[in-house]
Design an enzyme around this catalytic site. Structure first.
Site, PDB file in Angstrom:
ATOM      1  N   ASP A  82       1.207  -1.338   0.018  1.00 45.76           N
ATOM      2  CA  ASP A  82       0.067  -0.153   0.189  1.00 45.76           C
ATOM      3  C   ASP A  82       0.430   1.386  -0.088  1.00 45.76           C
ATOM      4  O   ASP A  82       2.039   1.387   0.608  1.00 45.76           O
ATOM      5  CB  ASP A  82      -0.396  -0.007   0.641  1.00 45.76           C
ATOM      6  CG  ASP A  82      -2.119   1.980   1.646  1.00 45.76           C
ATOM      7  OD1 ASP A  82      -2.288   1.554   0.270  1.00 45.76           O
ATOM      8  OD2 ASP A  82      -2.599   1.904   2.679  1.00 45.76           O
ATOM      9  N   HIS A 204      -8.639   4.832  -2.442  1.00 40.57           N
ATOM     10  CA  HIS A 204      -9.174   4.513  -0.705  1.00 40.57           C
ATOM     11  C   HIS A 204      -9.798   5.442   0.037  1.00 40.57           C
ATOM     12  O   HIS A 204     -10.709   6.133   0.028  1.00 40.57           O
ATOM     13  CB  HIS A 204      -7.364   5.730  -1.093  1.00 40.57           C
ATOM     14  CG  HIS A 204      -6.527   4.440  -1.541  1.00 40.57           C
ATOM     15  ND1 HIS A 204      -5.465   4.601  -1.031  1.00 40.57           N
ATOM     16  CD2 HIS A 204      -6.830   3.855  -3.102  1.00 40.57           C
ATOM     17  CE1 HIS A 204      -4.608   3.709  -2.115  1.00 40.57           C
ATOM     18  NE2 HIS A 204      -4.500   3.398  -3.349  1.00 40.57           N
ATOM     19  N   ASN A 226      -9.797   0.112  -0.010  1.00 39.28           N
ATOM     20  CA  ASN A 226      -9.219   0.408   1.414  1.00 39.28           C
ATOM     21  C   ASN A 226      -9.886   1.096   2.516  1.00 39.28           C
ATOM     22  O   ASN A 226      -9.945   1.693   2.711  1.00 39.28           O
ATOM     23  CB  ASN A 226      -7.546   1.871   0.750  1.00 39.28           C
ATOM     24  CG  ASN A 226      -7.378   0.822  -0.922  1.00 39.28           C
ATOM     25  OD1 ASN A 226      -7.084   0.301  -0.937  1.00 39.28           O
ATOM     26  ND2 ASN A 226      -5.389   1.196  -0.322  1.00 39.28           N
ATOM     27  N   VAL A 227      -9.341  -0.050   3.643  1.00 39.73           N
ATOM     28  CA  VAL A 227      -9.744   0.094   4.711  1.00 39.73           C
ATOM     29  C   VAL A 227      -8.738   0.160   6.407  1.00 39.73           C
ATOM     30  O   VAL A 227      -8.949  -0.935   5.852  1.00 39.73           O
ATOM     31  CB  VAL A 227     -11.353  -0.621   5.199  1.00 39.73           C
ATOM     32  CG1 VAL A 227     -11.288  -0.433   6.837  1.00 39.73           C
ATOM     33  CG2 VAL A 227     -12.211  -0.313   4.178  1.00 39.73           C
TER      34      VAL A 227
END
Length: 279
Positions: A82, A204, A226-227
């Site tokens: 990431d 994101h 994304n989390v």
């Protein structure tokens, strides 16, 4: 099963009209919680780690931790870098056998973003999925992300993807890094980007977006959300509540077990929000 390539997660999600969660881990408890939720729901997933998350352990430890936990998991999962802000970060993640990579040169001028992202494509080769970012996503999480947002320009999308050769495109369409409860997706811009992009999109900042918006993303070519903040908050809150309840608590395993359960519940809720038709 062993870790799969990001290509495999993308292919299965696009064929089934699913959205993969991409959940950040830094330690054992978070990893166990993520995989427990993935096993419950059965949706292909990315587990990811940013360079800022790997300062304590290194990428190799994260790979070993995740791959060991996945040995008995039947759901396809890729291990994703990431926010690789440099070519060195990409090289380090590849050396640690990550199976999916994000190069984030979005804060550089357009031509430099293209050049850096294209170099990452060369390093990944054909077997490792590559995510690149066009437009800077506002907010910060672990010092990752631009202070100010720069929305993705739909007119640049097709040329950028062609020049870079990326497999996924992270976009800035109102989403914000970190826990940003006022963030809202600009669906009109997202639709314009979708029409121009030959590859699936990535959002994101999934922690701050409302459930009704997360449930619509699959309609707009989004394959990955994304989390991170929600998971970290669940873990920190669990340990904090345990201390408040009993400042003399010494059973680390009991509190850690509760933290795993808390992370799993958050991850499961998020996956189901992204995929309202998932059983």
């Amino acid at each position: 099963m062993p870790l799969v390539s990001g290509h495999a997660v993308i292919a299965e999600c696009t064929s089934r009209n699913l959205v993969a969660g991409a959940f950040n881990t830094t330690n054992l408890e978070t990893t166990m919680g993520i995989v427990r939720a993935v096993e419950r729901v059965g949706v292909p997933t990315f587990i990811q780690c940013a360079p800022t998350n790997a300062v304590l352990s290194g990428f190799e430890y994260i790979h070993d931790l995740v791959s060991r936990r996945l040995a008995d998991c039947e759901v396809p999962v890729a291990l994703h870098l990431d926010h690789g802000k440099s070519i060195r970060a990409v090289e380090d993640a590849l050396a640690a056998r990550f199976t999916s990579i994000m190069i984030d040169a979005s804060e550089e001028p357009y031509e430099e973003n293209v050049a850096t992202s294209a170099r990452a494509r060369e390093l990944c080769g054909p077997d490792i999925a590559l995510e690149a970012e066009l437009g800077s996503i506002g907010g910060k999480e672990d010092e990752v992300g631009a202070d100010l947002a720069d929305a993705t320009d739909p007119a640049q999308v097709a040329a950028f993807v062609d020049a870079v050769g990326c497999d996924m495109l992270a976009v800035s369409v109102g989403n914000v890094h970190g826990h940003a409860p006022d963030a809202r997706i600009d669906f009109a811009r997202l639709e314009e980007v979708r029409r121009e992009s030959p590859v699936p999109l990535v959002i994101h900042g999934g922690s701050g977006l409302p459930a009704e918006q997360l449930a619509r993303l699959h309609e707009f070519g989004v394959v990955k959300v994304n989390v991170a903040s929600d998971l970290r908050n669940a873990m920190i809150r669990t340990f904090g509540e345990a201390w408040v309840a009993n400042p003399d608590e010494v059973s680390l395993i009991r509190v850690s077990t509760h933290a795993v359960a808390a992370v799993a519940d958050v991850v499961e809720r998020r996956i189901r929000m992204f995929n309202p038709s998932a059983k």
